[in-house]
Motif scaffolding. Structure first.
Motif, mmCIF file in Angstrom:
data_model
loop_
_atom_site.group_PDB
_atom_site.id
_atom_site.type_symbol
_atom_site.label_atom_id
_atom_site.label_comp_id
_atom_site.label_asym_id
_atom_site.label_seq_id
_atom_site.Cartn_x
_atom_site.Cartn_y
_atom_site.Cartn_z
ATOM 1 N N TYR A 72 2.081 3.589 -7.837
ATOM 2 C CA TYR A 72 2.545 3.712 -6.449
ATOM 3 C C TYR A 72 3.768 4.614 -6.373
ATOM 4 O O TYR A 72 4.444 4.852 -7.370
ATOM 5 C CB TYR A 72 2.864 2.335 -5.865
ATOM 6 N N GLY A 73 4.020 5.132 -5.184
ATOM 7 C CA GLY A 73 5.226 5.919 -4.932
ATOM 8 C C GLY A 73 5.069 7.400 -5.189
ATOM 9 O O GLY A 73 5.952 8.186 -4.858
ATOM 10 N N ALA A 74 3.976 7.822 -5.779
ATOM 11 C CA ALA A 74 3.743 9.254 -5.997
ATOM 12 C C ALA A 74 3.195 9.849 -4.710
ATOM 13 O O ALA A 74 3.127 9.175 -3.678
ATOM 14 C CB ALA A 74 2.759 9.444 -7.147
ATOM 15 N N LYS A 75 2.808 11.122 -4.737
ATOM 16 C CA LYS A 75 2.245 11.742 -3.543
ATOM 17 C C LYS A 75 1.042 10.956 -3.041
ATOM 18 O O LYS A 75 0.856 10.771 -1.853
ATOM 19 C CB LYS A 75 1.850 13.193 -3.832
ATOM 20 N N GLU A 76 0.215 10.520 -3.972
ATOM 21 C CA GLU A 76 -0.928 9.684 -3.633
ATOM 22 C C GLU A 76 -0.926 8.451 -4.524
ATOM 23 O O GLU A 76 -0.670 8.552 -5.716
ATOM 24 C CB GLU A 76 -2.232 10.447 -3.860
ATOM 25 N N ASN A 77 -1.193 7.287 -3.923
ATOM 26 C CA ASN A 77 -1.339 6.084 -4.732
ATOM 27 C C ASN A 77 -2.638 6.187 -5.519
ATOM 28 O O ASN A 77 -3.587 6.837 -5.108
ATOM 29 C CB ASN A 77 -1.331 4.837 -3.860
#
Length: 97
Positions: A72-77
């Motif tokens: 989580y927390g990146a550009k896309e989960n």
């Protein structure tokens, strides 16, 4: 704000629940990644202690491990879900005469 969550569920080959474990790991974890998982990446290994949730050792036989990971927390989960077959064998003690 980047991290991952993992969950492990272990079942007998007949589908009876045996044990589970889970953990949330943040990218800024100072022990695992020295504060930054992008600059200091590490491989993580998951081990099962071969104990049921009640603390007893499991029997010899086949088990199914259901493993889930969510980043989580990146550009896309990102989610991954896998099933593995694990076998537990008995150990033989070798005695010298």
């Amino acid at each position: 704000k980047v991290g991952l969550e993992w969950e492990l569920y272990v079942y007998t080959n007949l589908g009876t629940y045996v044990a589970s474990a889970s953990q949330k790991i943040r990218c800024d974890d100072s022990e695992l990644f020295d504060g930054n998982c992008f600059e200091n990446p590490h491989q993580m290994y998951l081990r099962w202690n071969m104990l049921a949730d009640n603390g007893r050792r499991v029997a010899v036989g086949a088990y199914v491990a259901h493993f889930k990971v969510r980043v989580y927390g990146a550009k896309e989960n990102f989610k991954v879900e896998r099933f593995y077959n694990w076998g537990i064998t008995g150990s033989r003690k070798i005695r010298s005469r």
